[in-house]
Motif scaffolding. Structure first.
Motif, mmCIF file in Angstrom:
data_model
loop_
_atom_site.group_PDB
_atom_site.id
_atom_site.type_symbol
_atom_site.label_atom_id
_atom_site.label_comp_id
_atom_site.label_asym_id
_atom_site.label_seq_id
_atom_site.Cartn_x
_atom_site.Cartn_y
_atom_site.Cartn_z
ATOM 1 N N LYS A 21 0.708 -1.387 -0.127
ATOM 2 C CA LYS A 21 0.170 0.017 0.073
ATOM 3 C C LYS A 21 1.082 1.259 0.030
ATOM 4 C CE LYS A 21 -3.788 -2.406 2.244
ATOM 5 N NZ LYS A 21 -4.763 -2.428 3.365
ATOM 6 N N LEU A 22 1.613 1.248 0.585
ATOM 7 C CA LEU A 22 2.972 2.148 0.969
ATOM 8 C C LEU A 22 3.388 2.630 -0.334
ATOM 9 C CD1 LEU A 22 4.343 4.574 2.529
ATOM 10 C CD2 LEU A 22 5.945 2.748 3.054
ATOM 11 N N LEU A 23 3.737 1.357 -1.291
ATOM 12 C CA LEU A 23 4.535 1.492 -2.723
ATOM 13 C C LEU A 23 3.234 2.185 -3.556
ATOM 14 C CD1 LEU A 23 6.274 -1.663 -2.969
ATOM 15 C CD2 LEU A 23 7.369 0.510 -3.117
ATOM 16 N N ALA A 24 2.076 1.932 -3.286
ATOM 17 C CA ALA A 24 1.161 2.306 -4.441
ATOM 18 C C ALA A 24 0.970 3.910 -4.000
ATOM 19 C CB ALA A 24 -0.399 1.894 -4.074
ATOM 20 N N GLN A 25 1.035 4.476 -2.900
ATOM 21 C CA GLN A 25 1.318 5.925 -2.601
ATOM 22 C C GLN A 25 2.444 6.495 -3.124
ATOM 23 O OE1 GLN A 25 -2.400 6.163 0.057
ATOM 24 N NE2 GLN A 25 -0.903 7.710 -0.677
ATOM 25 N N ALA A 26 3.662 5.562 -3.051
ATOM 26 C CA ALA A 26 4.917 6.219 -3.584
ATOM 27 C C ALA A 26 4.555 6.345 -5.174
ATOM 28 C CB ALA A 26 6.050 5.339 -3.426
ATOM 29 N N VAL A 27 3.955 5.441 -5.803
ATOM 30 C CA VAL A 27 3.854 5.430 -7.264
ATOM 31 C C VAL A 27 3.015 6.738 -7.856
ATOM 32 C CG1 VAL A 27 2.547 4.366 -9.344
ATOM 33 C CG2 VAL A 27 4.015 3.094 -7.644
ATOM 34 N N GLN A 28 1.977 6.936 -6.924
ATOM 35 C CA GLN A 28 1.171 8.253 -7.033
ATOM 36 C C GLN A 28 1.973 9.564 -7.091
ATOM 37 O OE1 GLN A 28 -2.176 8.491 -4.508
ATOM 38 N NE2 GLN A 28 -3.235 9.931 -5.911
ATOM 39 N N ALA A 29 2.708 9.212 -6.143
ATOM 40 C CA ALA A 29 3.560 10.812 -5.739
ATOM 41 C C ALA A 29 4.853 10.840 -6.747
ATOM 42 C CB ALA A 29 4.104 10.645 -4.352
ATOM 43 N N PHE A 30 5.115 9.665 -7.392
ATOM 44 C CA PHE A 30 6.437 9.660 -8.188
ATOM 45 C C PHE A 30 5.980 10.739 -9.628
ATOM 46 C CE2 PHE A 30 8.967 8.065 -11.720
ATOM 47 C CZ PHE A 30 10.248 8.144 -11.050
ATOM 48 N N ILE A 166 6.819 11.238 1.744
ATOM 49 C CA ILE A 166 6.747 10.275 0.486
ATOM 50 C C ILE A 166 6.956 11.354 -0.841
ATOM 51 C CG2 ILE A 166 5.393 8.903 -0.984
ATOM 52 C CD1 ILE A 166 4.012 7.855 1.850
ATOM 53 N N SER A 167 6.169 12.432 -0.869
ATOM 54 C CA SER A 167 6.204 13.201 -2.066
ATOM 55 C C SER A 167 7.487 13.803 -2.179
ATOM 56 C CB SER A 167 5.121 14.316 -1.797
ATOM 57 O OG SER A 167 5.308 14.957 -3.006
ATOM 58 N N LEU A 169 10.183 12.428 -1.019
ATOM 59 C CA LEU A 169 11.248 11.253 -1.584
ATOM 60 C C LEU A 169 11.191 10.680 -2.856
ATOM 61 C CD1 LEU A 169 13.366 9.320 -0.291
ATOM 62 C CD2 LEU A 169 11.482 7.852 0.207
ATOM 63 N N MET A 170 9.860 10.904 -3.335
ATOM 64 C CA MET A 170 9.678 10.516 -4.847
ATOM 65 C C MET A 170 10.023 11.490 -5.698
ATOM 66 S SD MET A 170 8.892 7.284 -4.732
ATOM 67 C CE MET A 170 9.872 7.344 -3.555
ATOM 68 N N GLN A 171 10.043 12.703 -5.505
ATOM 69 C CA GLN A 171 10.516 14.043 -6.185
ATOM 70 C C GLN A 171 11.953 13.957 -6.371
ATOM 71 O OE1 GLN A 171 8.378 15.218 -8.379
ATOM 72 N NE2 GLN A 171 7.090 13.687 -7.407
ATOM 73 N N ALA A 172 12.715 13.648 -5.149
ATOM 74 C CA ALA A 172 14.168 13.467 -5.099
ATOM 75 C C ALA A 172 14.714 12.205 -5.783
ATOM 76 C CB ALA A 172 14.613 13.278 -3.614
ATOM 77 N N LEU A 173 13.747 11.110 -5.807
ATOM 78 C CA LEU A 173 14.087 10.115 -6.445
ATOM 79 C C LEU A 173 13.924 10.278 -8.131
ATOM 80 C CD1 LEU A 173 14.900 7.034 -6.924
ATOM 81 C CD2 LEU A 173 12.162 6.285 -6.553
ATOM 82 N N ARG A 174 12.981 10.909 -8.746
ATOM 83 C CA ARG A 174 12.643 11.412 -10.007
ATOM 84 C C ARG A 174 13.839 12.168 -10.570
ATOM 85 N NH1 ARG A 174 9.010 11.450 -14.003
ATOM 86 N NH2 ARG A 174 7.225 10.656 -12.809
#
Length: 178
Positions: A21-30, A166-167, A169-174
């Protein structure tokens, strides 16, 4: 630019796991991406098996998913103050594939756990296990969802503090995608 490929890896095999479920939130934020989910249902690492039969097909599939990913996010619970067995096993197998497929890959780590620390010790252990594989590990912000059963009570994460982390972290990953 075409959409990046984001590989998600859950350290829990359970279909309804909080980390999935956390990964689903991460995908959305990515944001826009081609999302690939890794399958860690691999045989236990065994040097005799490797010597006799070579690298199993499921491991080669995982290695190819890693090789083809532009970025990777791992979400894993903490089991007994450490990394989950399936995740450690996957890292052990992948380390045996020629060419170090994780080297240089942008990679983010997060965790959701039932306890009050959100999987902190397991996450630190995971980071240590990743070090010899040399991904470009995103340093933070840390995402450690504590009391996961309460936080995911509605099926998704609604806590603004966690969503912001999460947002970020995902923006830093992108941003690490070359």
């Amino acid at each position: 630019m075409t959409e990046p490929t984001l590989l998600t890896i859950s350290g829990s095999l359970r279909a309804g796991s909080y980390n999935r479920k956390l990964l689903a939130q991460a995908v959305q934020a990515f944001g826009p991406a081609t999302v690939v989910q890794a399958d860690l249902r691999l045989p236990l690492y065994d040097g005799d098996l490797e010597a006799a039969e070579g690298i199993p097909a499921a491991v080669l599939t995982l290695a190819e998913q890693i090789r083809n990913a532009d970025a990777i996010v791992i979400a894993s619970p903490e089991y007994n103050k450490g990394i989950t067995g399936v995740l450690k096993n996957a890292l052990d197998w992948v380390s045996r594939v020629e060419g170090n497929v994780l080297r240089g890959k942008p990679l983010a780590v997060m965790s959701a756990n039932g306890g009050r620390t959100g999987g902190e010790t397991g996450q630190y252990m995971l980071r240590a296990c990743l070090t010899p594989l040399q991904p470009r590990l995103i340093p933070g912000p840390f995402v450690m969802v504590a009391n996961a059963s309460k936080e995911f009570e509605t099926g998704t994460l609604d806590n603004a503090h966690y969503l912001k982390a999460i947002s970020e972290l995902m923006q830093a990953l992108r941003a690490e995608i070359r």
